[in-house]
Structure formats: structure tokens, C-alpha cells
Design an enzyme around this catalytic site. Structure first.
Site, short mmCIF file in Angstrom:
data_model
loop_
_atom_site.label_atom_id
_atom_site.label_comp_id
_atom_site.label_asym_id
_atom_site.label_seq_id
_atom_site.Cartn_x
_atom_site.Cartn_y
_atom_site.Cartn_z
N TRP A 1 -4.86 75.12 25.62
CA TRP A 1 -4.90 74.44 26.93
C TRP A 1 -4.48 72.97 26.76
O TRP A 1 -3.82 72.39 27.60
CB TRP A 1 -6.31 74.52 27.52
CG TRP A 1 -6.48 73.84 28.84
CD1 TRP A 1 -6.29 74.39 30.06
CD2 TRP A 1 -6.86 72.48 29.07
NE1 TRP A 1 -6.53 73.47 31.05
CE2 TRP A 1 -6.88 72.28 30.46
CE3 TRP A 1 -7.19 71.40 28.25
CZ2 TRP A 1 -7.22 71.06 31.06
CZ3 TRP A 1 -7.52 70.19 28.82
CH2 TRP A 1 -7.53 70.03 30.20
N HIS A 2 -4.92 72.39 25.62
CA HIS A 2 -4.61 70.97 25.40
C HIS A 2 -3.13 70.71 25.17
O HIS A 2 -2.68 69.59 25.34
CB HIS A 2 -5.42 70.42 24.21
CG HIS A 2 -6.81 70.07 24.59
ND1 HIS A 2 -7.83 70.98 24.53
CD2 HIS A 2 -7.37 68.93 25.04
CE1 HIS A 2 -8.95 70.40 24.93
NE2 HIS A 2 -8.70 69.16 25.24
N GLY A 3 -2.39 71.71 24.75
CA GLY A 3 -0.97 71.46 24.55
C GLY A 3 -0.28 72.61 23.88
O GLY A 3 -0.89 73.33 23.09
N PHE B 1 -1.66 67.10 29.90
CA PHE B 1 -2.18 68.47 29.90
C PHE B 1 -2.17 69.02 31.32
O PHE B 1 -2.53 70.11 31.56
CB PHE B 1 -3.59 68.51 29.32
CG PHE B 1 -3.68 67.83 27.98
CD1 PHE B 1 -2.66 68.00 27.05
CD2 PHE B 1 -4.73 67.03 27.65
CE1 PHE B 1 -2.71 67.36 25.82
CE2 PHE B 1 -4.80 66.40 26.42
CZ PHE B 1 -3.79 66.56 25.51
N SER C 1 -8.98 76.81 24.40
CA SER C 1 -9.11 75.39 24.74
C SER C 1 -8.08 74.56 23.99
O SER C 1 -7.48 73.63 24.54
CB SER C 1 -10.53 74.94 24.40
OG SER C 1 -10.58 73.56 24.26
#
Lengths: 468, 394
Positions: free
Chosen positions: A325-327, A468, A322
Site C-alpha cells: 500500500w505504501h508504494g 501513496f 500494508s
């Protein structure tokens, strides 16, 4: 096209009006056209990329459904997943993975590959993480037999590209969205009215509050070392609400825009700052992503049914992924991992402390919000060095002398937004507004409109989650 | 369906009435503060157009000076005022301004009728606009500062004030961020052909097809004896000057529009072409890079002649390039001049502005009007000499 752009506020009424005069049975075709226009308005090439990804997943799902042989089904599943993840990797993580390596340099020297480096370094296709996850969920659901595959490619394209939720979610499941998009339902006045209410409240949260907070927070992070202790904590506090109201406002705008067409999107937030633990917090924050990770990562790797070690592993895997996933940044990995550790701390240790008291319950809420706020420093910092600097300042060392300047109006808007959301609105904004006497409701509308029009944030910021 | 449309339209009308009310409130209570905060040059533009006989629109070349060597701090427009004491000269100057912004400034001209104005004024005025060739290139066009410039320019309009404020909140301007601009710049250097192939009237001779190949070649030269400062400077010069103008260039289009707007507003317009640092350009690359400057200059001159605009041509101004030290930035290509050049530019403008040539009298300010060469500065000339020798340039 972003929801907080002038273009969108011309685009939306036009699409809506044409939708109403379009023949009922094929209205979805108009929505498909509008959705691709919406996306390609930003960059035409990226619409092609989305089309390609969607086609691949649609085709793979068909092959999975057609075959009874397990290895064939599994192969198609992995082809789809790996190509989706591969695409995401190429555009989002490739540069991060390469760093300043020789491969990166030689790729940039070549006329054929230089664009990949440029693109990954400076621009990511809008919403790629959202629509990729949405598309993956479809293929996995078909593989599991939870969904029957869509026969029509254009209809599947609309599921992936439906413009209100395309750029930053909510990440909707196929079954829920499909059943609404193609049922020939004509929106009622009730839907339209509620949609408009969500649009105005969402825009207020985004433009009048989050964008104003962004100006203050940006100023702090431009040079954190010149600020004093109080300013450091205030900036962390303000950033927490900037992220929340930015994304919550966006989600309401998405829900509002979809409701104009009679489509109900899922709630993405449910008063997260009332949560009493980090696990509960993640049930209330970015719900569509949390449930996605629950269904497609956490449960498949073992979930909470195989003892504490597997649970801890599953939790850390989810939060690591996660975070990533955010960056594509090491700070995001730290953010994810710190959330994972706090989750486990609350799950295994803090949960066992049982005190029956209102004060204790409030303390748990404050503690959860504080934990989240502190870890968000990773989320906002451009580099680990900057995050370290801010943490040191939060602990009282390396302090500067300057005070952060927060206008009275910004505090006022923040208090109004937070109190309305956490304490006054016991249900979603549209239902709550609908139950108010007309004069109170319109007074609030006037306040929202005035705040947006006269005092909207001037800082040049897209939605935080847009990247994102 | 009809009910829905009726309900929506009635609410929209109500919202419109609310917005009109807010516009009155905003204009009265908050607009001026927002102008001060977000568009500081706007009030300067208003007053320049209101009171000036001659309005000088320029970027940093107007006001820059070297604090160590310049004993005179007067800007080009200040010198112009000294030359023309009978005229009121007003200047609007800001770093990194360019024709795209000057074009928008003209919206505020009193001769331009606003949306709610019954008639326009008529004011005899001359606008002098500095044309900086470098601002037409990719480095300037894709500058990371552009979004903030464009945000300021939102206020260069006579639309209802609340609409301007709303446009600012909804980012209704070119708000591409610094990263996106950086990507476009790199894309330009990588993909735009600068070999001049197919040009029939002007010959370009260069082994590099794109600016990127040139830049890469410079970067790959690892000889330690090449002066690092000059290497960086050479890189910057290629990035700033290695481009070929055409009619699709956004700045060329802006200049053309400025001519059209000024014709419409009945305002006299003078373009004056600012001298680039030819001395350093030649010193670094001989004719290889200078030919781009020459081509772009030739292109602009041709277009200006076609558009019928008055031009003051300072491209080859002797004062600018006879001594390199007259450019105050020694290590980066800018159009920042010392007092002698600023004065010479002002002087070159005078005959075009005044009809009677006899009015022109040279000025001799009391202080030394030459740079103070007794102060030693780390001038780049000697290192350029080393670079030339090692690069075996003619």
C-alpha cells in the site's frame, strides 16, 4: 493543492468565509464544491477518476442494501472491491507488475495505451490509496449491516472527497464523518481557535522540521557510500523523524482545517515513540490505516482468535499488504514484511520477558524505536541494492569518510518538536496550547511563525505520504 | 458568527505585525546568507544591471569551451568587451538558463520600481539576450532542473524578503519534480503533431506524425553495423529539435514579455539568434530534421520583426558550421562553440551596439585564436559518414 502551498492558504480562508455565509442546511454542498475544486486544482482528470470510483461504490452499496439474496449482495460487494482495487492496481501497481516486459513495451508503442504506462510510471493520482480505502470501508460496512447506505450521491461524494482528509487521510469511517458533515452544526469559536492552533503547530512540524530534515536525508541518499558510520546512523535517525513529523504535521493540518468547519477528524498518531513494542507502535502510528487493516483484513482472515499459526499468517498478510500500500516497490514489500516479523517477535518472544524495572521499560521503548528506524531504511531506499548498501554501512563496512552536515538550527527544531510532542504535551496540541498562560502561548506562536517564515525547509518535497 | 470573524481578524492583524517584525530581522540578519545559498546568480544580476553599459544574458553557450582544443577561453561577452573597450560589458550566464528566467531577472532592473520604492532610476542600458532555438523545445521546456532554476528565480524580485523566503518554503514556484517533467516530455513526444499539417506558409515534409514515432523507429533499427554512438546522437537530435514553434510555446511567450518589459523600462534590447549545429543535423537526417530548425528560425524571425525588436541573426553564421569541430560537443546537440565562433558571434554584435561603424576594429588576441587542431579528438564526422551511407541519405 497541498497544505504546504501558498494556494492552499488562500483557498482555506475563502472556503471558510463562504461556508459561514452559506445557508446552514446546504453548507455541505459548498464543501463538496470546494473539495472537488481542491482536488482538481492538482489534475482535473483525476477528479473524474475519483468521481467514477465514488459513484461505483455508492451504487454497489445501494444494490447490496436493496437485495436480500446473499449471492447478489456478495457479488455487488466484490464488484465494488475489485473495481476499487483494480483502479488502484492500474494507476499504482501496473507498471511495477509489468516491469520491462514485452507487454509493457507494446502497450507503450500503442497510441491508446501509452498514457497508462506514462501515468503509472511517473504520476499517481494524489491520495488514491486513501480515498479508495475509505470508499471500500463504506461498502463493506453496508454489506455487514454496520451502516445504512447513503441515499444521496452528492452526500456520498462529499464523504469520499472532504478536502482536509482527502489527500493523505486520516481514513475516516462513514458513520463518524457522515454524522458530522450533515448535521447542520455551525462551528463555535472554540472549534475555530483549536483548528488554528493545530494548523500552526502542524505547519511548524512539516515546514520547519520535516522539510529541513528532508534536505539532509536527501543529500545522504544521493550517494550513501561516501559517508562514514556515524553519518549513516544519523541519517537513519533523522529520516525516522522526518517521516514521523511530516505525516504527523500533515495529520494535524488536516484536523485543524476540518475543525474550522466544526468537523472532528480522528487522531492519526499518539506518541508512537513511547511504544514499548512493535504491536503497540502500530496502535499509535497511522492509526486510521492500522485500524482499517485490523477491521477489513486482520479480523476477517482469522485475527487472534484461531491460534498462533492463523495469527502469524494474518499479521504477515496485513504487513505485506500494508507495505505494498505504501508504494509499488520491492523495498516497500521488504519494509512491510520486516515490520511483520518484528511484530511477531515482540508478540511471541519478547512479550514473555517480564522485568519490573523503569530501566527495562525505557529499554523497551528505545528498542522499539530502533527496530522501526532500522526497517525504515527499506522505506527510504529507492532500490534493494541501495538498502543493502546502507545496511552494510550501518554494520561498519563499505564506509566512506564524509560527515553528514546537519545545521545547529535543524537539531534545535528537531529537539523542540520531539520534546514538545513526546514529553511536554500530555494531550493534543490544541488542548495543550489552550491551557497555557496567554504570554507563553503567544511566545510559542511567535516561535512557530518565525521558524516557518525564516527557516522553513527549502527542499522541493511534498508530504512523504502524498505519493501513496 | 460576528464574534468568530472579529476574533480571527484581530489575530490575523497580530500575526501580520509579527511578520513585519520578522521581515526586518530576516532582511538584516539572514537574507544575504540565503541569497548566497539558494540564488547565487542574484547578486551577479544586481551588479550587472547596476554597472553595465551592456548586459549580456546568456546560457552555457556564452562560456563553454573545449578544454583540449580551445586555446582561448574567453566567453562571447569577454570577446565583446575586447571589441568595445569603451563600454562596460556585464554578463549573467548560467547553464540551462532560458528566456523564462531572463524575464524574471528583469524584475531586478533598477529602472523597475519596487513595491516600497518611491521612484525608479533611469539607466541607459543595452541588454543582449542570446536566443537558443533548442531551449524552446520539449526537452528543454520539461527539463528536470527546472524546479531548482525556478527556486533560484524566486529571489529575482523586489518583494519583501521574508515573503520570498516563505514562498520558497511553501514552494510557490514551478516545482514540478523531475518525474512529472519526464512524464510531460514523453506525453509531448507522443501526442504533439509534428507533421506540419495545415501549415500554409511553410511546408514540412516528414513521414512521422509525432516525435515518438520517429524515436521508436530509430530505436527499432537493430542493424549492428549502425554506429551506436551516432544512433544515440540521432535519438538526442530528434528529441531536441523535432518540434514546431507556435505562439503558445512558453518560451515564445517569455520572449514577447521580455520585449514588452524592456520597452516599459526604456532599455535597448537585442536578441541574437545562436547558431545550432546544422552540420550534424544535416549529416544525420538530411533535410528531414533541418526543416524543423529552419521553420522555427523563420517563425522567430517573423515574430521578432512584428515585435519591433533588434535582431542579430547568427543562425547561418559561416564560422559555426563550416567545420563541424567548431561545436565543442560532438555527440550531443548543444550550442557550445569554440573560440573562433564565440569571437565571430561577438563581432557580429558590435555593429548593432555601436552607432559609429568606424569604431569597429577587429581584435587579435595574443594567443592563437583558432582551435588547436593538432590535438586528436574522437570527432563524430567519420561515424556520421558511416551512418549516412547505411541509412542511404542523400
Amino acid at each position: 493543492m497541498l497544505f504546504n502551498s501558498v494556494e492552499f492558504w488562500f483557498f482555506l480562508p475563502i472556503v471558510w468565509l463562504v461556508y459561514f455565509v452559506w445557508p446552514l442546511k446546504s453548507r455541505w454542498v459548498w464543501l463538496l464544491f470546494a473539495s472537488y475544486y481542491f482536488y482538481s486544482f492538482w489534475k482535473l482528470e483525476f477528479a473524474g477518476l475519483m468521481l467514477f470510483t465514488s459513484f461505483l461504490d455508492w451504487f454497489a452499496a445501494k444494490q447490496i442494501d436493496k437485495s436480500d439474496i446473499k449471492w447478489k449482495r456478495l457479488s455487488w460487494l466484490w464488484i465494488a472491491i475489485l473495481s476499487d482495487i483494480g483502479m488502484l492496481f492500474l494507476f499504482k501497481y501496473f507498471n511495477f507488475a509489468l516491469g520491462d516486459s514485452n507487454l509493457a513495451k507494446s502497450m507503450y508503442q500503442s497510441q491508446w495505451t501509452a498514457w497508462i504506462i506514462e501515468l503509472g510510471k511517473y504520476t499517481i493520482p494524489a491520495g488514491i490509496s486513501f480515498y479508495t480505502f475509505q470508499s471500500i470501508s463504506y461498502v463493506v460496512d453496508v454489506y455487514r449491516g454496520d451502516e445504512t447506505p447513503e441515499k444521496s450521491l452528492p452526500k456520498f461524494l462529499l464523504y469520499v472527497s472532504f478536502f482536509p482528509q482527502l489527500v493523505a487521510g486520516p481514513i475516516e469511517r462513514f458513520g463518524k464523518l457522515h454524522s458530522q458533515l450533515f448535521t447542520n452544526y455551525s462551528p463555535k469559536w472554540e472549534d475555530v481557535r483549536n483548528g488554528l492552533r493545530l494548523l500552526i503547530f502542524g505547519l511548524f512540524l512539516k515546514v520547519a522540521i520535516a522539510d529541513n530534515l528532508a534536505g539532509v536525508v536527501d543529500e545522504f541518499y544521493a550517494n550513501p557510500s561516501k559517508y562514514n558510520l556515524l553519518s549513516t546512523w544519523v541519517s537513519a535517525f533523522l529520516f525516522t523523524f522526518q517521516v514521523y513529523l511530516d505525516f504527523f504535521g500533515y495529520s494535524l493540518l488536516a484536523q485543524g482545517a476540518a475543525l474550522l468547519f466544526g468537523i472532528h477528524l480522528m487522531d492519526n498518531f499518539n506518541k508512537p515513540f513511547l511504544a514499548k513494542s512493535i504491536p503497540e507502535f502500530w496502535h499509535r502510528w497511522h492509526i486510521s490505516l492500522s485500524t482499517w487493516f485490523r477491521d477489513y483484513v486482520f479480523i476477517p482472515v482469522g485475527g487472534n482468535k484461531r491460534g498462533p499459526v492463523v495469527l502469524a499468517f494474518a499479521v504477515m498478510l496485513v504487513f505485506f499488504t500494508s507495505g505494498l500500500w505504501h508504494g509499488a516497490n520491492i523495498t516497500m514489500i521488504y519494509f512491510g514484511l520486516s515490520q511483520g516479523f518484528l511484530y511477531l517477535f515482540d508478540r511471541f518472544i519478547f512479550k514473555n520477558i517480564q522485568i519490573q524495572s523503569v530501566v527495562w521499560e525505557r529499554f523497551k521503548q528505545v528498542k522499539t524505536g530502533l527496530f522501526f528506524m532500522i526497517t525504515l531504511v527499506f522505506f527510504r531506499s529507492g532500490t534493494i541494492e541501495q538498502a543493502k548498501l546502507v545496511y552494510k554501512q550501518m554494520l561498519g563496512s563499505n564506509l566512506g569518510i564524509e560527515n553528514i552536515q546537519v545545521g545547529l538550527l535543524i537539531w534545535l527544531f528537531l529537539i523542540v518538536g520531539v520534546v514538545l510532542d513526546n514529553n511536554i504535551m500530555k494531550e493534543r496540541a490544541d488542548s495543550w496550547l489552550g491551557k497555557l498562560p496567554t504570554y507563553v502561548r503567544w511566545s510559542l506562536y511567535i516561535f512557530f511563525i518565525g521558524s516557518i517564515a525564516m527557516f522553513g525547509g527549502a527542499v522541493n518535497h511534498p508530504f512523504v505520504y502524498f505519493q501513496f | 458568527m460576528k464574534t468568530i470573524i472579529k476574533n480571527v481578524v484581530s489575530r490575523l492583524i497580530l500575526v501580520l505585525v509579527i511578520l513585519i517584525g520578522f521581515n526586518v530581522l530576516y532582511k538584516k540578519e539572514f537574507y544575504d546568507a540565503d541569497v548566497q545559498k539558494y540564488s547565487r546568480v542574484k547578486s551577479r544580476i544586481d551588479s550587472a544591471f547596476q554597472y553595465g553599459d551592456i548586459v549580456y544574458l546568456g546560457e552555457s553557450s556564452n562560456t563553454s569551451y573545449n578544454p583540449w582544443t580551445d586555446t582561448l577561453k574567453e566567453s562571447i561577452s569577454d570577446f565583446l568587451q575586447l571589441y568595445l573597450p569603451g563600454k562596460r560589458i556585464e554578463a549573467v550566464t548560467h547553464e540551462s538558463y532560458h528566456p523564462g528566467l531572463f524575464r524574471q531577472m528583469l524584475n531586478l532592473h533598477p529602472n523597475n520600481r519596487g513595491l516600497f520604492e518611491f521612484m525608479a532610476m533611469h539607466q541607459d542600458q543595452t541588454i543582449v539576450l542570446g536566443v537558443n532555438i533548442r531551449t524552446c523545445g520539449p526537452t528543454a521546456v520539461f527539463s528536470g532542473n527546472e524546479a531548482s532554476n525556478q527556486q533560484e528565480a524566486l529571489f529575482y524580485s523586489k518583494r519583501p524578503s521574508l515573503l520570498t523566503r516563505l514562498f520558497m518554503s511553501l514552494k510557490y514556484y514551478d516545482h514540478r519534480d523531475a518525474l512529472e517533467m519526464e512524464r510531460l516530455k514523453f506525453q509531448w513526444w507522443r501526442s504533439v503533431d509534428i507533421s506540419g499539417k495545415g501549415m500554409d506558409t511553410f511546408r514540412i515534409s516528414n513521414k512521422y506524425k509525432t516525435a515518438k514515432r520517429w524515436i521508436d523507429d530509430l530505436a527499432s533499427d537493430q542493424r549492428p553495423e549502425l554506429p551506436v554512438q551516432v544512433k544515440n546522437m540521432a535519438d538526442a537530435y530528434v528529441k531536441e529539435f523535432a518540434f514546431l514553434l507556435d505562439d503558445n510555446n512558453v518560451r515564445v511567450q517569455d520572449l514577447k514579455e521580455i520585449v514588452e518589459i524592456c520597452n516599459k523600462l526604456s532599455v535597448n534590447l537585442i536578441f541574437h539568434i545562436l547558431p545550432p549545429n546544422i552540420h550534424h543535423t544535416e549529416g544525420l537526417f538530411g533535410n528531414q530534421l533541418k526543416q524543423y530548425l529552419d521553420y522555427n528560425y523563420w517563425f522567430l524571425k517573423k515574430r521578432f520583426a512584428n515585435w519591433g525588436v533588434t535582431v542579430v541573426d547568427n543562425y547561418n553564421l559561416p564560422e559555426a558550421n563550416e567545420k563541424v569541430s567548431r561545436f565543442t560537443d560532438q555527440w550531443y546537440p548543444t550550442e557550445h562553440y569554440d573560440a573562433a565562433v564565440r569571437k565571430a558571434i561577438a563581432k557580429s554584435l558590435v555593429p548593432v551596439i555601436v552607432e559609429e561603424k568606424s569604431q569597429l576594429k577587429d581584435i587579435f588576441p595574443k594567443r592563437n585564436n583558432e582551435p588547436n587542431f593538432s590535438i586528436k579528438m574522437p570527432y563524430s564526422d567519420s561515424l556520421i559518414g558511416v551512418w549516412r551511407r547505411l541509412k542511404r541519405l542523400n
